[in-house]
Design a protein around this motif. Structure first.
Motif, short mmCIF file in Angstrom:
data_model
loop_
_atom_site.label_atom_id
_atom_site.label_comp_id
_atom_site.label_asym_id
_atom_site.label_seq_id
_atom_site.Cartn_x
_atom_site.Cartn_y
_atom_site.Cartn_z
N LYS A 45 0.88 -1.16 0.00
CA LYS A 45 0.00 0.00 0.00
C LYS A 45 0.91 1.21 0.00
O LYS A 45 1.80 1.33 0.85
N ALA A 46 0.71 2.10 -0.96
CA ALA A 46 1.55 3.30 -1.07
C ALA A 46 0.68 4.54 -1.15
O ALA A 46 -0.27 4.59 -1.94
N GLU A 47 1.00 5.53 -0.30
CA GLU A 47 0.34 6.82 -0.37
C GLU A 47 1.13 7.84 0.44
O GLU A 47 1.77 7.50 1.44
N ASP A 48 1.11 9.06 -0.03
CA ASP A 48 1.75 10.17 0.66
C ASP A 48 3.22 9.91 1.00
O ASP A 48 3.68 10.22 2.09
N GLY A 49 3.95 9.29 0.05
CA GLY A 49 5.37 9.06 0.25
C GLY A 49 5.71 7.93 1.20
O GLY A 49 6.86 7.72 1.55
N LYS A 50 4.70 7.16 1.61
CA LYS A 50 4.91 6.01 2.49
C LYS A 50 4.49 4.74 1.76
O LYS A 50 3.53 4.75 1.00
N ILE A 51 5.23 3.66 1.99
CA ILE A 51 4.88 2.37 1.40
C ILE A 51 4.99 1.30 2.48
O ILE A 51 5.96 1.26 3.23
N ALA A 52 3.97 0.47 2.56
CA ALA A 52 3.95 -0.65 3.49
C ALA A 52 3.87 -1.94 2.69
O ALA A 52 2.96 -2.11 1.87
N VAL A 53 4.82 -2.83 2.89
CA VAL A 53 4.85 -4.12 2.21
C VAL A 53 4.62 -5.20 3.26
O VAL A 53 5.26 -5.19 4.32
N SER A 54 3.70 -6.12 2.96
CA SER A 54 3.35 -7.15 3.93
C SER A 54 3.07 -8.48 3.22
O SER A 54 3.03 -8.54 1.99
N ASN A 55 2.86 -9.51 4.03
CA ASN A 55 2.53 -10.84 3.52
C ASN A 55 3.51 -11.33 2.45
O ASN A 55 3.10 -11.92 1.45
N MET A 56 4.79 -11.09 2.70
CA MET A 56 5.82 -11.48 1.73
C MET A 56 5.98 -13.01 1.70
O MET A 56 5.87 -13.68 2.72
N PHE A 57 6.26 -13.52 0.51
CA PHE A 57 6.58 -14.93 0.34
C PHE A 57 7.63 -15.02 -0.76
O PHE A 57 7.80 -14.10 -1.56
N ARG A 66 18.41 -11.77 0.30
CA ARG A 66 18.07 -11.53 1.70
C ARG A 66 17.99 -10.03 1.99
O ARG A 66 17.08 -9.57 2.69
N ALA A 67 18.95 -9.28 1.44
CA ALA A 67 18.96 -7.82 1.67
C ALA A 67 17.71 -7.17 1.08
O ALA A 67 17.10 -6.30 1.71
N LEU A 68 17.33 -7.57 -0.13
CA LEU A 68 16.14 -6.98 -0.77
C LEU A 68 14.89 -7.28 0.03
O LEU A 68 14.12 -6.37 0.36
N LEU A 69 14.67 -8.53 0.36
CA LEU A 69 13.44 -8.90 1.06
C LEU A 69 13.36 -8.26 2.44
O LEU A 69 12.30 -7.80 2.86
N ALA A 70 14.48 -8.19 3.13
CA ALA A 70 14.49 -7.55 4.46
C ALA A 70 14.23 -6.05 4.35
O ALA A 70 13.51 -5.48 5.17
N ALA A 71 14.79 -5.41 3.32
CA ALA A 71 14.62 -3.96 3.15
C ALA A 71 13.20 -3.59 2.72
O ALA A 71 12.71 -2.52 3.05
N LEU A 72 12.55 -4.47 1.97
CA LEU A 72 11.20 -4.18 1.48
C LEU A 72 10.12 -4.30 2.55
O LEU A 72 9.22 -3.49 2.61
N GLU A 73 10.21 -5.34 3.35
CA GLU A 73 9.11 -5.65 4.27
C GLU A 73 8.95 -4.59 5.34
O GLU A 73 9.92 -4.04 5.85
N GLY A 74 7.70 -4.28 5.66
CA GLY A 74 7.39 -3.31 6.69
C GLY A 74 7.01 -1.96 6.11
O GLY A 74 6.66 -1.85 4.94
#
Length: 135
Positions: free
Chosen positions: A70-82, A97-105
């Motif tokens: 979900k992205a809005e107002d310069g914020k992005i939240a990434v969840s339910n990663m697999f 590992r670096a990509l997935l860790a940096a994306l989540e949250g």
């Protein structure tokens, strides 16, 4: 009266010009990751794809991954990663590992000049370059 019409035409032209220069959003976009936390990516370079209905996915060097965003107002939240679970040699696994860790949250992001930066709360930055979406 004439000056009012001219002023209105100028304001309309400026408004239209502003719309033309506006950076396209994230939805339906694809990106090649160039660096994570200052480290340049090695081939195969990870990808980011922001798909319709709030879905994110791509290739994380070795494995395919996906999740929700979900992205809005310069914020992005990434969840339910697999991700798929293939084992690959270094440095592919470290990049992944670096990509997935940096994306989540929850992170902040910025789009400018065909470049996407995602800044994590932990200080990790992802820098990616826009590419054509596969048809």
């Amino acid at each position: 009266m004439k000056s009012t019409i001219v002023a209105g035409a100028i304001l309309s032209a400026l408004a239209l010009a502003g719309c033309q220069d506006e950076e396209p959003g994230l939805e339906n976009s694809a990106w090649l990751v160039e660096e994570i936390a200052g480290a340049r990516m090695q081939a195969p370079v990870p990808t980011l794809e922001f798909r319709p209905e709030g879905r994110i996915g791509g290739k994380a060097s070795c494995n395919n991954y996906g999740g929700a965003y979900k992205a809005e107002d310069g914020k992005i939240a990434v969840s339910n990663m697999f991700a798929t679970k293939m084992a690959c040699p270094e440095p592919m696994m470290s990049q992944e590992r670096a990509l997935l860790a940096a994306l989540e949250g929850e992170n902040s992001y910025n789009l400018a000049g065909g470049t996407l930066t995602i800044d994590g709360a932990d200080g990790r930055r992802i820098v990616a370059r826009r590419v054509a979406v596969k048809g």
